[in-house]
Scaffold this active site. Structure first.
Site, PDB file in Angstrom:
ATOM      1  N   ASP A   1     -10.569   3.487   4.411  1.00  0.00           N
ATOM      2  CA  ASP A   1     -10.872   1.871   4.378  1.00  0.00           C
ATOM      3  C   ASP A   1     -12.418   1.842   4.128  1.00  0.00           C
ATOM      4  O   ASP A   1     -12.965   1.164   3.867  1.00  0.00           O
ATOM      5  CB  ASP A   1     -10.593   1.316   5.493  1.00  0.00           C
TER       6      ASP A   1
ATOM      7  N   LYS B   1       0.860  -1.184   0.003  1.00  0.00           N
ATOM      8  CA  LYS B   1      -0.232   0.033   0.066  1.00  0.00           C
ATOM      9  C   LYS B   1       0.891   1.211   0.086  1.00  0.00           C
ATOM     10  O   LYS B   1       0.542   2.050  -0.870  1.00  0.00           O
ATOM     11  CB  LYS B   1      -0.837   0.011   1.142  1.00  0.00           C
TER      12      LYS B   1
ATOM     13  N   GLN C   1      -4.037  -1.198   9.524  1.00  0.00           N
ATOM     14  CA  GLN C   1      -4.334  -2.726   9.119  1.00  0.00           C
ATOM     15  C   GLN C   1      -4.651  -3.382  10.274  1.00  0.00           C
ATOM     16  O   GLN C   1      -4.357  -3.625  11.174  1.00  0.00           O
ATOM     17  CB  GLN C   1      -2.781  -2.758   8.642  1.00  0.00           C
TER      18      GLN C   1
HETATM   19  N1  GUN Z   1      -7.164  -6.365   6.610  1.00  0.00           N
HETATM   20  C1  GUN Z   1      -7.577  -7.187   5.728  1.00  0.00           C
HETATM   21  N2  GUN Z   1      -8.140  -6.539   4.694  1.00  0.00           N
HETATM   22  C2  GUN Z   1      -8.150  -5.133   5.031  1.00  0.00           C
HETATM   23  C3  GUN Z   1      -8.596  -3.866   4.802  1.00  0.00           C
HETATM   24  O1  GUN Z   1      -9.302  -3.790   3.622  1.00  0.00           O
HETATM   25  N3  GUN Z   1      -8.122  -2.936   5.273  1.00  0.00           N
HETATM   26  C4  GUN Z   1      -7.484  -2.889   6.442  1.00  0.00           C
HETATM   27  N4  GUN Z   1      -7.221  -1.993   7.089  1.00  0.00           N
HETATM   28  N5  GUN Z   1      -7.098  -4.185   7.083  1.00  0.00           N
HETATM   29  C5  GUN Z   1      -7.410  -5.340   6.208  1.00  0.00           C
END
Ligand code: GUN
Length: 298
Positions: free
Chosen positions: A126, A59, A103
């Site tokens: 998100d 990311k 995350q």
């Molecule tokens: N963990 C698994 N998928 C995601 C996501 O789309 N966003 C975040 N912040 N954590 C995750």
């Protein structure tokens, strides 16, 4: 002949998520230039879970590639909830930062709901904050930031079936807040008839066999086999599961048994190379949208 049938006829059934993700990144780069904004993304990782570390690095790297300000915070496994909340509070106030992502999953001492709700809704790239989730649920999506994996999945569905999904029966497997529930809301907004299958559903394969569109997001390796699929269905596999094979090596598989389902489906997203790259592109899109909205509101 529908687009899905043409997939069947020319036997190109893989939906190429990498190519679609690249398409979106190209648009983001040119929109960033024409809007003359400098988006900033802050990504927070608590602990050292290997899979999460890879996702977070990807990311941050993609944000840099888009020309965004990219900050990554790697916090120790033992970090307290209040320390994470303090960091978010400072990022909420930081004018250089347009998007904040924490995350998941988080270590046990940290309440993920508290953390997510502490992010300013306009920086919640998100799309997990109650305000953004509520906007999606009520159909008020113009002002919302929408969750990345479901929006990326919808983009791939439209690649296979075209823009108009009205009247299609979509079956979503899994009811998580990250994928299943927002995916169902998005498909409903597209005028699909939506069924959600979950761990307590009786005879899930019978329901799934009625679907024109299947989105599998349940985290069970290769749960969806050939018997679950109606011929000509479009299948989106959100699962990323690492399994150990008989020879002791490991490999990634989805929630769909790809080898079995491929011959039956009109189109299928592979794992890896399907939904995964789309999630990151949609995160970049949300960060850019947040930056543009900030500029327009100032
Ligand atoms: N963990 C698994 N998928 C995601 C996501 O789309 N966003 C975040 N912040 N954590 C995750």
């Amino acid at each position: 002949m529908s687009i899905a049938q043409s997939f069947l006829n020319n036997d190109k059934r893989d939906i190429d998520g990498k190519e679609a993700a690249r398409e979106i990144i190209d648009v983001i780069k040119s929109r960033k230039q024409s809007e003359n904004v400098q988006p900033g993304l802050a990504v927070i990782l608590v602990g050292e879970d290997p899979a999460s570390s890879v996702y977070v690095r990807n990311k941050s790297n993609r944000a840099e590639e888009c020309g965004f300000l990219s900050r990554q915070y790697n916090l120790h496994e033992d970090t307290s909830e209040s320390e994470v909340l303090e960091l978010i509070e400072s990022l909420n106030k930081d004018n250089d930062i347009d998007g904040i992502l924490v995350q998941l999953p988080l270590p046990d001492q940290i309440d993920p709901h508290k953390v997510i709700q502490s992010i300013a809704p306009e920086k919640d790239v998100d799309g997990f904050h109650y305000l953004n989730a509520g906007r999606l649920m009520t159909g008020d999506i113009e002002d919302a930031l929408l969750p990345c994996t479901p929006t990326g999945s919808l983009y791939l569905i439209k690649k296979a079936l075209g823009e108009n999904l009205t009247g299609k029966h979509a079956v979503v497997i899994g009811r998580s807040n990250i994928v299943g529930k927002p995916m169902a809301s998005l498909l409903l907004k597209e005028n699909c008839t939506v069924t959600i299958i979950h761990s307590r559903t009786e005879r899930p394969e019978e329901l799934c066999r009625q679907a024109d569109i299947v989105v599998a997001a349940v985290g069970i390796p290769e749960l969806v086999t050939e018997e679950w699929i109606k011929p000509g269905a479009v299948v989106i596999d959100v699962g990323i599961n690492r399994i150990t094979t008989k020879d002791g090596s490991s490999r990634l598989v989805g929630d769909v048994n790809y080898a079995e389902v491929y011959p039956k489906a009109a189109a299928i997203s592979p794992v890896p190379g399907g939904v995964g790259p789309m999630t990151i592109s949609m995160l970049m899109q949300n960060t850019l949208d947040a930056a543009i909205r900030k500029k327009n509101h100032n």
